[in-house]
Write a protein that holds these residues in place. Structure first.
Motif, PDB file in Angstrom:
ATOM      1  N   TRP A 149       6.747  -8.020  -0.750  1.00 46.25           N
ATOM      2  CA  TRP A 149       5.872  -7.207  -0.058  1.00 46.25           C
ATOM      3  C   TRP A 149       6.084  -6.774   1.381  1.00 46.25           C
ATOM      4  CZ3 TRP A 149       1.976  -4.693  -2.353  1.00 46.25           C
ATOM      5  CH2 TRP A 149       0.954  -4.331  -1.270  1.00 46.25           C
ATOM      6  N   ASN A 150       6.401  -7.891   2.237  1.00 44.04           N
ATOM      7  CA  ASN A 150       6.669  -7.524   3.887  1.00 44.04           C
ATOM      8  C   ASN A 150       7.556  -6.291   3.917  1.00 44.04           C
ATOM      9  OD1 ASN A 150       4.773  -9.162   4.834  1.00 44.04           O
ATOM     10  ND2 ASN A 150       6.135 -11.187   4.823  1.00 44.04           N
ATOM     11  N   MET A 151       8.732  -6.516   3.229  1.00 44.43           N
ATOM     12  CA  MET A 151       9.707  -5.385   3.179  1.00 44.43           C
ATOM     13  C   MET A 151       9.278  -4.181   2.995  1.00 44.43           C
ATOM     14  SD  MET A 151      13.160  -7.443   2.305  1.00 44.43           S
ATOM     15  CE  MET A 151      13.050  -9.151   1.877  1.00 44.43           C
ATOM     16  N   LEU A 152       8.500  -4.032   1.638  1.00 47.26           N
ATOM     17  CA  LEU A 152       7.897  -3.005   0.975  1.00 47.26           C
ATOM     18  C   LEU A 152       6.932  -2.193   2.091  1.00 47.26           C
ATOM     19  CD1 LEU A 152       6.821  -3.811  -2.548  1.00 47.26           C
ATOM     20  CD2 LEU A 152       8.549  -2.207  -1.849  1.00 47.26           C
ATOM     21  N   GLU A 153       6.265  -3.187   2.996  1.00 45.52           N
ATOM     22  CA  GLU A 153       5.263  -2.566   3.942  1.00 45.52           C
ATOM     23  C   GLU A 153       6.225  -1.953   5.010  1.00 45.52           C
ATOM     24  OE1 GLU A 153       1.131  -4.650   4.679  1.00 45.52           O
ATOM     25  OE2 GLU A 153       2.943  -5.947   4.965  1.00 45.52           O
ATOM     26  N   HIS A 196       5.090  -5.095 -11.965  1.00 47.36           N
ATOM     27  CA  HIS A 196       3.898  -5.622 -12.193  1.00 47.36           C
ATOM     28  C   HIS A 196       2.890  -5.183 -11.372  1.00 47.36           C
ATOM     29  CE1 HIS A 196       1.244  -9.334 -13.051  1.00 47.36           C
ATOM     30  NE2 HIS A 196       1.165  -9.347 -11.890  1.00 47.36           N
ATOM     31  N   LEU A 197       3.117  -4.943 -10.152  1.00 46.61           N
ATOM     32  CA  LEU A 197       2.105  -4.213  -9.209  1.00 46.61           C
ATOM     33  C   LEU A 197       1.597  -2.820  -9.693  1.00 46.61           C
ATOM     34  CD1 LEU A 197       3.687  -4.760  -5.821  1.00 46.61           C
ATOM     35  CD2 LEU A 197       1.981  -6.028  -6.638  1.00 46.61           C
ATOM     36  N   LYS A 198       2.620  -2.095 -10.214  1.00 47.40           N
ATOM     37  CA  LYS A 198       2.237  -0.570 -10.733  1.00 47.40           C
ATOM     38  C   LYS A 198       1.044  -1.057 -11.914  1.00 47.40           C
ATOM     39  CE  LYS A 198       4.201   3.450 -12.797  1.00 47.40           C
ATOM     40  NZ  LYS A 198       5.243   4.225 -12.757  1.00 47.40           N
ATOM     41  N   ARG A 199       1.472  -2.039 -12.866  1.00 49.26           N
ATOM     42  CA  ARG A 199       0.321  -2.144 -14.028  1.00 49.26           C
ATOM     43  C   ARG A 199      -0.638  -2.588 -13.351  1.00 49.26           C
ATOM     44  NH1 ARG A 199       5.016  -4.553 -16.238  1.00 49.26           N
ATOM     45  NH2 ARG A 199       4.461  -6.491 -15.539  1.00 49.26           N
ATOM     46  N   LEU A 200      -1.020  -3.215 -12.187  1.00 47.18           N
ATOM     47  CA  LEU A 200      -2.198  -3.651 -11.518  1.00 47.18           C
ATOM     48  C   LEU A 200      -2.909  -2.489 -10.834  1.00 47.18           C
ATOM     49  CD1 LEU A 200      -1.178  -7.282 -10.666  1.00 47.18           C
ATOM     50  CD2 LEU A 200      -2.744  -6.555 -12.382  1.00 47.18           C
ATOM     51  N   GLY A 201      -2.269  -1.203 -10.941  1.00 46.18           N
ATOM     52  CA  GLY A 201      -2.680  -0.285 -10.022  1.00 46.18           C
ATOM     53  C   GLY A 201      -2.392  -0.165  -8.630  1.00 46.18           C
ATOM     54  N   ILE A 202      -1.466  -1.038  -8.169  1.00 40.41           N
ATOM     55  CA  ILE A 202      -1.126  -0.965  -6.961  1.00 40.41           C
ATOM     56  C   ILE A 202       0.478  -0.218  -6.650  1.00 40.41           C
ATOM     57  CG2 ILE A 202      -0.382  -2.479  -5.010  1.00 40.41           C
ATOM     58  CD1 ILE A 202      -1.755  -4.854  -6.484  1.00 40.41           C
ATOM     59  N   LYS A 203       0.161   0.978  -6.347  1.00 42.75           N
ATOM     60  CA  LYS A 203       1.434   1.859  -5.928  1.00 42.75           C
ATOM     61  C   LYS A 203       2.109   1.635  -4.751  1.00 42.75           C
ATOM     62  CE  LYS A 203      -0.865   4.915  -8.798  1.00 42.75           C
ATOM     63  NZ  LYS A 203      -1.748   6.172  -8.812  1.00 42.75           N
ATOM     64  N   ALA A 204       2.938   0.569  -4.701  1.00 42.76           N
ATOM     65  CA  ALA A 204       3.689   0.016  -3.425  1.00 42.76           C
ATOM     66  C   ALA A 204       5.036   0.398  -3.188  1.00 42.76           C
ATOM     67  CB  ALA A 204       3.434  -1.456  -3.240  1.00 42.76           C
ATOM     68  N   CYS A 205       5.611   0.597  -4.626  1.00 44.29           N
ATOM     69  CA  CYS A 205       7.354   0.621  -4.577  1.00 44.29           C
ATOM     70  C   CYS A 205       7.646   2.092  -4.666  1.00 44.29           C
ATOM     71  CB  CYS A 205       7.852  -0.078  -5.718  1.00 44.29           C
ATOM     72  SG  CYS A 205       7.284  -1.961  -5.769  1.00 44.29           S
ATOM     73  N   ARG A 206       8.900   2.551  -3.997  1.00 47.45           N
ATOM     74  CA  ARG A 206       9.167   3.848  -4.077  1.00 47.45           C
ATOM     75  C   ARG A 206      10.608   3.815  -4.620  1.00 47.45           C
ATOM     76  NH1 ARG A 206      12.047   5.042   0.763  1.00 47.45           N
ATOM     77  NH2 ARG A 206      12.015   3.351   2.291  1.00 47.45           N
TER      78      ARG A 206
END
Length: 94
Positions: free
Chosen positions: A47-51, A84-94
């Motif tokens: 998560w920190n690296m995605l941020e 998993h994040l995407k399934r939860l509606g969290i669009k964090a990865c590119r």
């Protein structure tokens, strides 16, 4: 920044409490309430690296070097985390 809500404010933030990392949706109106997502240490690192805006390949290479495991194995885990994040509606990865 990959975690912006429609208002332009960051909608997800990670907090550490009670020995657990928690991913909180800061833009929710309160009802219905979305429970915080608990993350382990590896999830918190990702998560920190995605941020910071790192790509999945960069994250995988960094974690593989940090933990001394194969980049292919780490990349698979990072992709699963993002799915998993995407399934939860969290669009964090590119």
């Amino acid at each position: 920044m990959p975690f912006e809500s429609k208002s332009g404010k960051t909608s997800y933030q990670m907090r550490y409490a009670a020995g657990i990392y928690w991913l909180l949706d800061m833009s929710q109106p309160g009802y219905p309430y979305k429970k915080p997502l608990p993350l382990n240490e590896m999830g918190a690192s990702i998560w920190n690296m995605l941020e910071k805006g790192l790509a999945l390949e960069e994250i995988s290479a960094d974690l593989a070097a940090q933990y001394g495991i194969s980049q292919d194995e780490v990349e698979k885990d990072v992709r699963e985390f993002c799915q998993h994040l995407k399934r939860l509606g969290i669009k964090a990865c590119r």
